[in-house]
Write an enzyme that holds these catalytic residues in place. Structure first.
Site: not given
Length: 926
Positions: A539, A610, A664
């Protein structure tokens, strides 16, 4: 020739006249299609009343739970005894069910009479007579040397609270034994057996004869889910959804309901269909005002009804030239067996003449034709009424299953159905006419309800055995409070070990410093770029923060998929980041900047990555190891920020100012902390599992400085790598671990995260199927496929709003042809696996919050946890179990959980803003 035709016409005209005469007299007994549909609808309403907790007490149709949860599946085996008590005689049987699963059943039986004095005497004497007869049977057949399971068919209305308990509501037929009504008949039988002595049996199940008939037929036809008795009495049972049975706890599965439909109409709902003849029959019975439907339908009353009609017609001069005999005036002289003889296809008229002459009458030819038609109307009405009530049951089953068309089997027993030459055909035809959307097969119960009692006992024994196997399998996933306390204590030890310089290298919980020194305070402002990489999607975001105002963050983002070959590719020419940027990310970022009109704008960037990283600064992080399905080579041990910078440099199209690398979990905490200043813990419960929290700097031995706090990324997914939770790992956990991309690593994550829970369930299902406990022992190719059972299926299957039919549709989508019982077991398996996952996360969280409380020297702590992840968000029970576990294990901590609605990308931007402020503050002179 003309004379022959004239004679033929005369006799047909004579027959027609007699039929019309009877039809006019008995017009009230002729029921139209509309009337039958009306009766069916009324019975449907009575079923609803009987099933409802609020109206059951006043319902005429009692809808009694039988606690029979399953019909035979063909795997039953063993030797069983059966006792069938329901008329003037009772039967004892030995039933042997073969072990070759070919449906072979051998039976030996003996019938014993019940003398009149026992029918009308004391109940204890009745049951002692039964026990003595049972003892005689066992001795005669040499089967009293080993303990046998016994099924008890008791053909009277009973309220059952379990399979081996039944309280008699009322006697019917010709039974009047005292001291039985209101008592548990199974207990009365057991006491009698004990008093008689030398009878080694275990009464496992009590069933109604209707249930017995269904179970008998169900052994040969597994589609059989309705039982009907049309004999001396009448009744029906069927398999109902548990969620509709208010009288029994639990919503899962199905249970056989004994409708006791003989009482249909006792509350007046059939008054407009009850004739004067029916009222006379009722008034002369031993139970006036009760069992009105039964008195219109069953063999005990049909013959008497015909006698009464013939008597009245004769008195009116419509039969026998107005002559009546003493026998015709005598109750009980005309029996239902006479109706069966009269209505035979061949010889019916001859039988009629003979029967009437035996009653002292001198019938003419037209009298015999009229009497035959009276019998036809009475028996046809009985079949019509049974068809109407049965149509209501079939429609209910079809609607319960949400089917347009139902295919099912009805098991039938009873002397009327067996011996009347035309009754079955009439019944079948009317049922099919009333419910054309139900394709019904009628099967005669060849061996009677006693065999059914043995089958109920066999099913109960099978279910008990299967239940034990399933419970034993799932017991390994049930964590006791003591075990959860131990997990909490061990997690606390690993948290401490991860923070200490000497034990940090060997700690399973790595406690990685993030160089995030505080959470947002609301003064952050500016425009930031964020990249979020942690799963199968990547993203890119622009985040705009307005100063001095919480809840004033605007985001613009695009999501791009990452192909599997990149996730697990090699770095022969470039490292993994170069590959991603060159072949994917560079196009994504360039596309996004073009989309936003920011191609030449240089913005500070926060990078959410992450995976476990060993950070030496806010913008420096060496990849420790891949998780969550990533396995790209030439990356572990390298600084991911440097690799990202190098990749962007190769592109040479745009310039990014990478300020911070963020896990994350940290991003989630920062996002929620922007809304709630008490948020100082982040939790991810999704594809992966992790926690971060604000730790005191003085406790982080391998980072310089003792003042203030720093967010620590625990990477608790690695908990257990030093074998300290082996006592709670199951063989299924070990199988999943062994088949993963990183065997021996991330053991805690493999027990708690969405990436693995579905696979644990799949392996349990395979094991249970191998043992014949699921899917009829058939393992499909799809079930063998790794990863086919996704964790999202757990969330769907465990939804409280989801009926078992929908669970079955999910399983069928996976190629699993499941029964209702299979669906219940699958739901249990999913629940056991997800509950353990939530409890383990709760135990770990309890260790974290207690550590924070002790760090601060507080008796009580109030703190907020920011949470993200599909497991927490979508699973119907995960969050509740997690919170309950934290509350139980950390009673001195009041922990609130808030959901991160905007994900970790917003957190990356906030960390970038906080980091810029932090370094600006350090450089400004004081």
């Amino acid at each position: 020739m003309f004379a022959v035709h004239l004679l033929s016409f005369y006799f047909s005209k004579l027959q027609e006249d007699q039929i019309k005469k009877v039809d006019r007299y008995l017009y009230a007994m002729r029921l139209s299609d509309d009337q039958l549909a009306d009766i069916s609808a009324r019975f449907r309403q009575e079923m609803e009343k009987g099933l409802s907790n609020e109206s059951n007490a006043t319902a005429a149709v009692k809808m009694l739970p039988t606690h029979v949860y399953s019909t035979p599946d063909g795997s039953e085996k063993g030797e069983f005894l059966a006792l069938d008590l329901g008329g003037s005689k009772f039967k004892v049987l030995q039933v042997k069910v073969s072990e070759d699963r070919k449906g072979k059943v051998q039976m030996e039986s003996e019938t014993f009479p019940i003398p009149e004095e026992f029918l009308n005497g004391r109940g204890t004497e009745l049951f002692e007579h039964v026990a003595e007869s049972l003892k005689s049977f066992l001795r005669k057949h040499h089967i009293n040397h080993t303990r046998k399971a016994l099924g008890f068919t008791f053909s009277f209305p009973c309220a059952q609270s379990k399979i081996d308990e039944g309280v008699l509501l009322s006697w019917s037929k010709n039974f009047k034994a005292r001291g039985v009504q209101g008592n548990n008949v199974v207990q009365l039988l057991r006491k009698a057996i004990q008093k008689v002595g030398d009878v080694d049996v275990d009464v496992l199940a009590m069933v109604n004869d209707t249930v017995g008939a269904m179970m008998t037929c169900g052994y040969d036809d597994q589609n059989c889910e309705v039982g009907v008795i049309i004999g001396t009495g009448t009744n029906a049972c069927y398999i109902e959804e548990m969620r509709h049975i208010d009288l029994v706890e639990g919503d899962e599965g199905r249970m056989c309901i004994n409708t006791e439909w003989g009482a249909f109409g006792d509350d007046g709902v059939l008054d407009d269909f009850i004739t004067s003849f029916d009222r006379e029959i009722d008034a002369a019975s031993i139970n006036p005002g009760k069992q009105l439907f039964e008195k219109m339908v069953s063999g005990m009353y049909m013959g008497e009804l015909v006698r009464l009609i013939l008597l009245k017609m004769a008195k009116k001069g419509l039969l026998f030239r107005g002559q009546v005999s003493d026998a015709l005036r005598t109750k009980g002289t005309f029996q239902t067996k006479h109706i069966c003889l009269i209505e035979q296809y061949k010889g019916g008229l001859e039988n009629t003449k003979e029967i009437l002459e035996d009653l002292g009458l001198n019938p003419s030819e037209d009298d015999c034709i009229a009497v035959q038609h009276v019998c036809t109307i009475v028996s046809f009405r009985s079949a019509n009424l049974v068809a109407a009530a049965l149509a209501a049951i079939l429609t209910r089953i079809r609607e319960n299953k949400k089917l347009k068309t139902l295919r099912t089997t009805v098991g039938v027993d009873g002397t009327v159905y067996r011996t009347h030459p035309q009754y079955p055909k009439r019944l079948h035809k009317v049922v099919r006419h009333l419910v054309p959307d139900c394709h019904v097969r009628f099967v005669l119960s060849e061996s009677g309800s006693a065999k059914g009692a043995a089958m109920v006992t066999a099913v109960a024994q099978r279910l008990a055995s299967q239940r034990k196997e399933i419970d034993d399998t799932l017991a390994a996933f049930a964590l006791s409070p003591t075990q959860l306390q131990e997990v909490k204590a061990k997690m606390r030890v690993e948290l401490e070990r991860g923070l200490k310089k000497d034990s940090h290298p060997t700690a399973s919980v790595k406690m990685l410093p993030t160089y995030v020194y505080r959470t947002p305070d609301g003064t952050e402002r500016g425009k930031y770029l964020a990249l979020d990489l942690g799963g199968t999607n990547f993203r890119v975001l622009v985040v705009k923060i307005r100063t001095g105002m919480r809840n004033s963050v605007r985001m613009y983002n695009k999501i791009y998929a990452i192909p599997l070959e990149i996730m697990q590719g090699t770095g022969e020419e470039y490292n993994m980041f170069t590959i991603i940027i060159l072949y994917k990310l560079r196009n994504c970022i360039s596309d996004f900047l073009d989309y936003m009109g920011m191609k030449n704008t240089r913005l500070p960037l926060g990078f959410t990555f992450s995976f476990p990283c060993n950070q030496t600064g806010i913008d420096k992080g060496d990849l420790v190891c891949w998780t969550k399905g990533f396995k790209a080579t030439e990356c572990e041990g390298y600084d991911v920020v440097d690799m990202l910078r190098e990749a962007i440099k190769r592109r040479n199209e745009f310039d990014l100012d990478i300020v911070a690398i963020v896990n994350d979990t940290v991003g989630t905490m920062m996002t929620c902390a922007y809304e709630d200043p008490k948020c100082q813990i982040g939790l991810i419960a999704g594809t992966g599992s992790n926690v971060c929290y604000m730790e005191e700097m003085k406790n982080i031995e391998f980072v310089e400085g003792d003042e203030g706090q720093m967010c620590v990324n625990t990477e608790w997914g690695g908990f257990g790598a030093n074998d300290n939770i082996e006592d709670i790992r199951t063989r299924y956990d070990r199988e999943v671990d062994g088949g993963s991309l990183n065997p021996g690593k991330q053991r805690f994550e493999k027990m708690t995260s969405g990436m693995y829970l579905g696979e644990i369930v799949r392996r349990i299902l395979i094991d249970l199927t191998k043992h014949g406990l699921l899917f009829r022992g058939r393992i499909t190719e799809r079930l063998k496929t790794k990863g086919i059972f996704e964790t999202k299926f757990l969330s769907q299957i465990e939804s409280d709003r989801l009926a078992l039919l929908q669970v079955r549709s999910i399983l069928q989508h996976l190629g699993l042809d499941s029964t209702c019982d299979d669906s219940i077991i699958v739901k249990e398996v999913c629940g056991a696996v997800s509950r353990r996952a939530a409890q383990l996360c709760g135990a770990g969280m309890a260790a974290v919050v207690d550590k924070i409380r002790e760090n601060r020297g507080l008796d009580n702590l109030e703190i907020t946890v920011g949470v993200d992840g599909t497991l927490y968000k979508l699973h119907p029970h995960f969050s509740t179990i997690l919170k309950d576990t934290v509350r139980e294990l950390a009673p001195n901590c009041k922990v609130d959980f808030i959901l991160s609605e905007d994900g970790s990308g917003k957190g990356a931007a906030l960390i970038t803003a906080v980091a810029q402020q932090h370094y600006t503050d350090k450089q400004e002179p004081h």
